[in-house]
Motif scaffolding. Structure first.
Motif, PDB file in Angstrom:
ATOM      1  N   LEU A  83       0.847  -1.199   0.000  1.00  0.00           N
ATOM      2  CA  LEU A  83       0.000   0.000   0.000  1.00  0.00           C
ATOM      3  C   LEU A  83       0.881   1.247   0.000  1.00  0.00           C
ATOM      4  N   ASP A  84       0.588   2.164  -0.921  1.00  0.00           N
ATOM      5  CA  ASP A  84       1.361   3.406  -1.059  1.00  0.00           C
ATOM      6  C   ASP A  84       0.360   4.563  -1.026  1.00  0.00           C
ATOM      7  N   GLY A  85       0.385   5.347   0.058  1.00  0.00           N
ATOM      8  CA  GLY A  85      -0.530   6.496   0.140  1.00  0.00           C
ATOM      9  C   GLY A  85      -1.823   6.174   0.875  1.00  0.00           C
ATOM     10  N   PHE A  86      -1.932   4.997   1.414  1.00  0.00           N
ATOM     11  CA  PHE A  86      -3.103   4.582   2.219  1.00  0.00           C
ATOM     12  C   PHE A  86      -2.618   3.649   3.295  1.00  0.00           C
ATOM     13  N   PRO A  87      -3.034   3.825   4.565  1.00  0.00           N
ATOM     14  CA  PRO A  87      -3.903   4.888   5.066  1.00  0.00           C
ATOM     15  C   PRO A  87      -3.145   6.198   5.258  1.00  0.00           C
ATOM     16  N   ARG A  88      -3.902   7.284   5.365  1.00  0.00           N
ATOM     17  CA  ARG A  88      -3.319   8.611   5.522  1.00  0.00           C
ATOM     18  C   ARG A  88      -3.901   9.369   6.698  1.00  0.00           C
ATOM     19  N   THR A  89      -4.890   8.773   7.347  1.00  0.00           N
ATOM     20  CA  THR A  89      -5.478   9.368   8.555  1.00  0.00           C
ATOM     21  C   THR A  89      -5.747   8.224   9.526  1.00  0.00           C
ATOM     22  N   ILE A  90      -5.956   8.588  10.793  1.00  0.00           N
ATOM     23  CA  ILE A  90      -6.272   7.550  11.780  1.00  0.00           C
ATOM     24  C   ILE A  90      -7.584   6.850  11.390  1.00  0.00           C
ATOM     25  N   ALA A  91      -8.558   7.615  10.893  1.00  0.00           N
ATOM     26  CA  ALA A  91      -9.841   6.990  10.494  1.00  0.00           C
ATOM     27  C   ALA A  91      -9.611   5.961   9.384  1.00  0.00           C
ATOM     28  N   GLN A  92      -8.724   6.267   8.436  1.00  0.00           N
ATOM     29  CA  GLN A  92      -8.429   5.305   7.357  1.00  0.00           C
ATOM     30  C   GLN A  92      -7.712   4.076   7.918  1.00  0.00           C
ATOM     31  N   ALA A  93      -6.819   4.284   8.890  1.00  0.00           N
ATOM     32  CA  ALA A  93      -6.077   3.155   9.474  1.00  0.00           C
ATOM     33  C   ALA A  93      -7.045   2.229  10.221  1.00  0.00           C
ATOM     34  N   GLU A  94      -8.000   2.809  10.924  1.00  0.00           N
ATOM     35  CA  GLU A  94      -8.970   1.978  11.652  1.00  0.00           C
ATOM     36  C   GLU A  94      -9.867   1.222  10.660  1.00  0.00           C
ATOM     37  N   ALA A  95     -10.242   1.908   9.570  1.00  0.00           N
ATOM     38  CA  ALA A  95     -11.065   1.243   8.546  1.00  0.00           C
ATOM     39  C   ALA A  95     -10.276   0.092   7.922  1.00  0.00           C
ATOM     40  N   LEU A  96      -8.970   0.289   7.714  1.00  0.00           N
ATOM     41  CA  LEU A  96      -8.142  -0.779   7.146  1.00  0.00           C
ATOM     42  C   LEU A  96      -8.081  -1.976   8.097  1.00  0.00           C
ATOM     43  N   ASP A  97      -7.925  -1.710   9.392  1.00  0.00           N
ATOM     44  CA  ASP A  97      -7.908  -2.809  10.377  1.00  0.00           C
ATOM     45  C   ASP A  97      -9.189  -3.647  10.248  1.00  0.00           C
ATOM     46  N   ASN A  98     -10.339  -2.961  10.170  1.00  0.00           N
ATOM     47  CA  ASN A  98     -11.627  -3.675  10.079  1.00  0.00           C
ATOM     48  C   ASN A  98     -11.743  -4.455   8.773  1.00  0.00           C
ATOM     49  N   LEU A  99     -11.289  -3.808   7.698  1.00  0.00           N
ATOM     50  CA  LEU A  99     -11.382  -4.441   6.384  1.00  0.00           C
ATOM     51  C   LEU A  99     -10.517  -5.707   6.331  1.00  0.00           C
ATOM     52  N   LEU A 100      -9.295  -5.621   6.865  1.00  0.00           N
ATOM     53  CA  LEU A 100      -8.402  -6.789   6.838  1.00  0.00           C
ATOM     54  C   LEU A 100      -8.997  -7.924   7.669  1.00  0.00           C
ATOM     55  N   LYS A 101      -9.626  -7.560   8.770  1.00  0.00           N
ATOM     56  CA  LYS A 101     -10.258  -8.584   9.618  1.00  0.00           C
ATOM     57  C   LYS A 101     -11.356  -9.293   8.804  1.00  0.00           C
ATOM     58  N   LYS A 102     -12.162  -8.486   8.104  1.00  0.00           N
ATOM     59  CA  LYS A 102     -13.260  -9.047   7.304  1.00  0.00           C
ATOM     60  C   LYS A 102     -12.723  -9.973   6.202  1.00  0.00           C
ATOM     61  N   LEU A 103     -11.594  -9.584   5.620  1.00  0.00           N
ATOM     62  CA  LEU A 103     -11.016 -10.365   4.520  1.00  0.00           C
ATOM     63  C   LEU A 103     -10.126 -11.508   5.026  1.00  0.00           C
ATOM     64  N   GLU A 104     -10.016 -11.620   6.350  1.00  0.00           N
ATOM     65  CA  GLU A 104      -9.148 -12.627   6.987  1.00  0.00           C
ATOM     66  C   GLU A 104      -7.697 -12.501   6.529  1.00  0.00           C
ATOM     67  N   LYS A 105      -7.247 -11.252   6.470  1.00  0.00           N
ATOM     68  CA  LYS A 105      -5.849 -10.969   6.132  1.00  0.00           C
ATOM     69  C   LYS A 105      -5.243 -10.230   7.309  1.00  0.00           C
ATOM     70  N   ARG A 106      -3.890 -10.150   7.310  1.00  0.00           N
ATOM     71  CA  ARG A 106      -3.281  -9.359   8.373  1.00  0.00           C
ATOM     72  C   ARG A 106      -2.218  -8.444   7.790  1.00  0.00           C
ATOM     73  N   LEU A 107      -1.943  -7.408   8.553  1.00  0.00           N
ATOM     74  CA  LEU A 107      -0.906  -6.464   8.148  1.00  0.00           C
ATOM     75  C   LEU A 107       0.411  -6.963   8.732  1.00  0.00           C
ATOM     76  N   ASP A 108       1.459  -7.061   7.873  1.00  0.00           N
ATOM     77  CA  ASP A 108       2.734  -7.579   8.387  1.00  0.00           C
ATOM     78  C   ASP A 108       3.651  -6.457   8.861  1.00  0.00           C
ATOM     79  N   LYS A 109       3.910  -5.474   7.993  1.00  0.00           N
ATOM     80  CA  LYS A 109       4.858  -4.412   8.359  1.00  0.00           C
ATOM     81  C   LYS A 109       4.397  -3.063   7.817  1.00  0.00           C
ATOM     82  N   VAL A 110       4.802  -2.017   8.529  1.00  0.00           N
ATOM     83  CA  VAL A 110       4.598  -0.651   8.050  1.00  0.00           C
ATOM     84  C   VAL A 110       5.989  -0.019   7.972  1.00  0.00           C
ATOM     85  N   VAL A 111       6.381   0.397   6.769  1.00  0.00           N
ATOM     86  CA  VAL A 111       7.714   0.982   6.588  1.00  0.00           C
ATOM     87  C   VAL A 111       7.553   2.479   6.377  1.00  0.00           C
ATOM     88  N   SER A 112       8.163   3.263   7.257  1.00  0.00           N
ATOM     89  CA  SER A 112       8.096   4.717   7.103  1.00  0.00           C
ATOM     90  C   SER A 112       9.421   5.224   6.532  1.00  0.00           C
TER      91      SER A 112
END
Ligand code: AP5
Length: 214
Positions: A83-112
């Protein structure tokens, strides 16, 4: 692996994602590229997003979240994504957490990718991107083989409207206010890797990123 690339505008997210995607065959999902594609097609979404993008502001969360719900459900994301450019706000990050849960996927790393404003302004002043496929070049640091022509698809290379110095400064300010808090958000989840993206050229930064996610 499922990875987020974080960083200020011009920090090199697109450049690193492009290299990573070519090497590892995970799709490079850039919300900026998706929005610019809508702009080129003249869709309703593109017309709505244009006024925010040209002013260096973020497009409303609900629009971006709906886009990503569709994109991350596609089968090419099954083996991993960048992912490049998403999430960009806390609301987007929380939505991503929910979406990944729904899709049964997980986030491995965040590189800044950490790069200061003076280097960003310099990089943006020379950036050119392909009008057709979004590939990124730099007139000095990373020129295309044939001037004005994309190496990857033969498309025309252009300067983005939002790369004017005043708009770049506005985008940087928006990053500091709305996106930088995500560093703490992902630190707390023990996903965060911080990389010095200032020097050494894109190849060296890419090597650092590759080592860090192993
Ligand atoms: P977007 O397209 O995502 O822009 P950005 O995040 O501001 O990032 P950039 O694409 O400008 O920079 P980059 O970090 O990818 O750097 P690059 O690799 O090109 O978003 C545009 C707009 O869309 C936003 O302002 C917003 O309006 C909207 N939007 C998008 N996502 C959104 C979301 N989630 N929510 C709401 N709104 C959203 O590198 C820059 C230059 O430097 C290039 O020329 C490159 O060749 C060069 N370079 C890269 N690395 C190096 C290096 N190590 N050494 C030397 N040169 C380098």
């Amino acid at each position: 692996m499922n990875i987020i690339l974080l960083g200020a505008p011009g920090a090199g997210k697109g450049t690193i994602a492009q290299k990573m995607s070519a090497a590892l065959k995970w799709p490079h999902i850039s919300t900026g590229d998706i929005l610019r594609q809508h702009l080129r097609e003249g869709s309703e979404l593109g017309q709505m997003a244009k006024k925010y993008m040209d002013a260096g502001q973020l497009v409303p969360d609900e629009v971006i979240i709906a886009l990503m719900e569709d994109r991350l459900a596609k089968s090419d994301c099954d083996a991993g994504f960048i992912l490049d450019g998403f999430p960009r706000t806390i609301a987007q990050a929380e939505a991503l957490d929910n979406l990944l849960k729904k899709l049964e996927k997980r986030l491995d790393k965040v590189v800044s990718l950490n790069v200061p404003l003076d280097i960003i302004v310099d990089r943006m002043s020379g950036r050119i991107s392909c009008k057709s496929c979004g590939a990124v070049y730099h007139t000095r640091n990373m020129p295309s083989l044939k001037e004005g022509i994309c190496d990857r698809c033969g498309g025309e290379l252009i300067t983005r409207i939002d790369d004017q110095p005043e708009t770049v400064k506005k985008r940087y300010q928006v990053y500091e206010e709305q996106t930088a808090p995500l560093i703490e958000y992902y630190r707390a989840k023990k996903k965060m890797i911080e990389i010095d993206g200032r020097s050494g050229g894109a190849e060296e930064v890419y090597e650092k990123v590759k080592r860090s996610i192993r």
